[in-house]
Design a protein around this motif. Structure first.
Motif, PDB file in Angstrom:
ATOM      1  N   HIS A 153      -5.297   7.149   3.380  1.00 40.35           N
ATOM      2  CA  HIS A 153      -5.353   5.752   2.945  1.00 40.35           C
ATOM      3  C   HIS A 153      -5.392   5.667   1.425  1.00 40.35           C
TER       4      HIS A 153
ATOM      5  N   SER B 139       0.838  -1.200   0.000  1.00 38.65           N
ATOM      6  CA  SER B 139       0.000   0.000   0.000  1.00 38.65           C
ATOM      7  C   SER B 139       0.869   1.243   0.000  1.00 38.65           C
TER       8      SER B 139
ATOM      9  N   ALA C 259      -7.870   8.558   7.802  1.00 40.99           N
ATOM     10  CA  ALA C 259      -8.511   7.915   6.656  1.00 40.99           C
ATOM     11  C   ALA C 259      -8.220   8.657   5.358  1.00 40.99           C
TER      12      ALA C 259
END
Length: 526
Positions: free
Chosen positions: A390, A265, A387
């Protein structure tokens, strides 16, 4: 013709997990029907790999290099049969896939040159010092050896270069490790074609059939069982954070834990410095949109975060980026599942109270297409909500407006590990960039200036890795010749007679490799 099989050593095998590939551009199933395998076939493939290990790890450099080159030759010989199958299974255009085939074969040939050079053996010799006081020094010699059979997981976004014959497979085979590949279920036909090319190379080069196997299937149990098999000694993976961490957990809980080299990621921050924006805001905006939307944004190095100081030059950048992105036709994403995850991620940004939607690409006329998306927020909002940092896998990016360079630094310090970090800068920005470098070195595996992070050169100096969660082990790379180090371990030999020493360590140096003798480099003759 494809027969929907797995390849276990020299045999074609069918299991009971029936599935078919899907053409993401139409949503239609693609023949033939594949029959995924189960636990018995995993055990058989791993047993064959274990049987092959001891003979394969000691193959001479020329034999192993020729094997890698034969794989590349065989892949190229597939011609349009391969390209047309990959196009159908991935929705990717011909030009992109022809380039990816070239990269796949090029990295195999690059690893062949590495094997021939012998530098990967890392030979060191500390000669005996029998007269040394107070204690004599023994003769100590070191080389690196292959660690054992390796499990490789094919990636969805690079069906050739990061899949059955991709960088993980190439570097493991170069190190002397047999490979068992878990093919990606999104492109099983591509996997079977490439797997046959490798199997044919194994036979042509007279190697043990267990040097390579390909397991097809859709179940998580298949991949988990492969990692759990005690004969597997390392894992190469490119994919989601959830998938990578699941494999890390299985590997860590084995009786003998093993390393998992998982690329997972990254949002790849880009800092737009003031002088650069003042001088070339339009060109930067156009370059950014091109990088963002390339391949529907399905690159692990996609620029997912922009950071810049508020002001009229940033406003100019936003205006051009918005104008450039809005009319762009959306591109087909690799799978229905990837498209669904992208839409959910974009919707979450669009509905966030602290996020402004700056631009969306043109509406789609087909299924599973990604409309580009550009959002904006403030540094305070970004830092307050993790968040927002992300990854949204696809052509989505968020601009973080900062009041000053202190806010830029604060945002960067709060980021997770990344594959890349980019500085868009001019000469007048050098002193502003200088204090950010120590931060970026701790956050990313590759720091670049005045380029865009999409596009990873396969070379000796490349690092395609980074601190967690970019990868599960930030000390390594999955691209470039240094990738071979993941599948090697050092062994020292103390006072062994020359007759028992491996070829690379014998006094006469019959392999002609470079060696470090008593701390001084002795050039090889290869």
């Amino acid at each position: 013709m494809l027969d929907g099989s797995s390849l276990i050593g020299g045999q074609s095998v069918r299991g009971e997990d029936l599935f078919q590939a899907v053409d993401p551009s139409t949503g239609q199933l693609i023949a033939p029907e594949f029959a995924g395998v189960g636990a018995a076939e995993v055990a058989r493939a791993c047993a064959l790999a274990d049987e092959a290990f001891h003979s394969y790890r000691e193959t001479d450099p020329e034999t192993r290099a020729r094997f890698l080159e034969t794989i590349a030759d065989n892949i190229e010989a597939l011609g349009d049969t391969l390209i047309e199958r990959v196009m159908a299974e991935s929705g990717l255009p011909r030009a992109r896939l022809e380039g990816e085939r070239g990269r796949t074969c090029g990295q195999l040939r690059l690893f062949a040159s590495v094997v021939r050079s012998g530098d990967w053996l890392g030979v060191r010799v500390d000669t005996a010092l029998p007269e040394r006081k107070p204690l004599p020094r023994p003769d100590i010699r070191l080389r690196k050896i292959a660690i054992g059979p390796v499990a490789v997981f094919g990636a969805s976004n690079f069906p050739l270069a990061f899949s059955v014959a991709g960088g993980d497979t190439g570097s493991a085979l170069a190190a002397g490790c047999p490979v068992v590949v878990k093919g990606h279920p999104a492109h099983p036909g591509t996997g079977e074609l490439v797997g046959r090319a490798i199997r044919d190379a194994v036979k042509a080069c007279g190697l043990h059939e267990g040097v390579f196997s390909l397991l097809q299937g859709t179940t998580t149990a298949l991949g988990g069982g492969l990692v759990a098999d005690p004969r597997i000694k390392a894992v190469g993976f490119t994919g989601s954070r959830g998938g990578g961490l699941a494999l890390v957990k299985i590997a860590a809980e084995r009786a003998e834990p093993i390393p998992v080299y998982a690329e997972m990621s990254s949002v790849n921050p880009v800092v737009l410095f003031p002088a650069a924006l003042a001088a070339r805001a339009e060109a930067l905006a156009e370059g950014f949109v091109g990088s963002l939307t390339m391949g529907a944004g399905q690159f692990c190095t996609n620029p997912g975060i922009l950071l810049a100081l508020e002001g009229p030059d940033l406003d100019s950048f936003v205006e051009v980026a918005t104008r450039t992105l809005t009319p762009l036709a959306p591109s087909t994403m690799l799978t229905p599942g990837i498209h669904s995850a992208y839409e959910k991620g974009v919707d979450a940004f669009a509905q966030h109270h602290g996020v402004e939607t700056l631009a969306r690409g043109a509406e789609s006329s087909g299924p599973h297409c990604a409309r580009g998306a550009l959002f904006a927020t403030t540094a305070a909002e970004f830092v307050a909500d993790p968040a927002l940092s992300h990854e949204v896998f696809g052509s989505s990016s968020i601009l973080v407006r900062c009041k000053d360079m202190a806010e830029v630094a604060k945002v960067l310090e709060g980021l997770e590990g990344q594959l890349t970090a980019t500085l868009q800068m001019d000469e007048a920005d050098v002193e502003l960039a200088r204090p950010l470098l120590p931060i970026l070195e701790q956050r990313a595996g590759r720091v670049l200036a005045n380029g865009w992070p999409t596009g990873v050169e396969v070379s000796h100096a490349m690092v395609h890795g980074g601190p967690y969660p970019a990868t599960s082990d930030g000390r390594t790379t999955s691209v470039g010749t240094l990738a071979i180090e993941r599948f090697l371990r050092p062994v020292s030999y103390q006072n062994l007679p020359d007759a028992l020493l491996p070829q690379a360590l014998k006094a006469a140096n019959p392999l002609g490799v470079q060696r470090l003798i008593d701390g001084k480099t002795e050039l090889g003759t290869r």
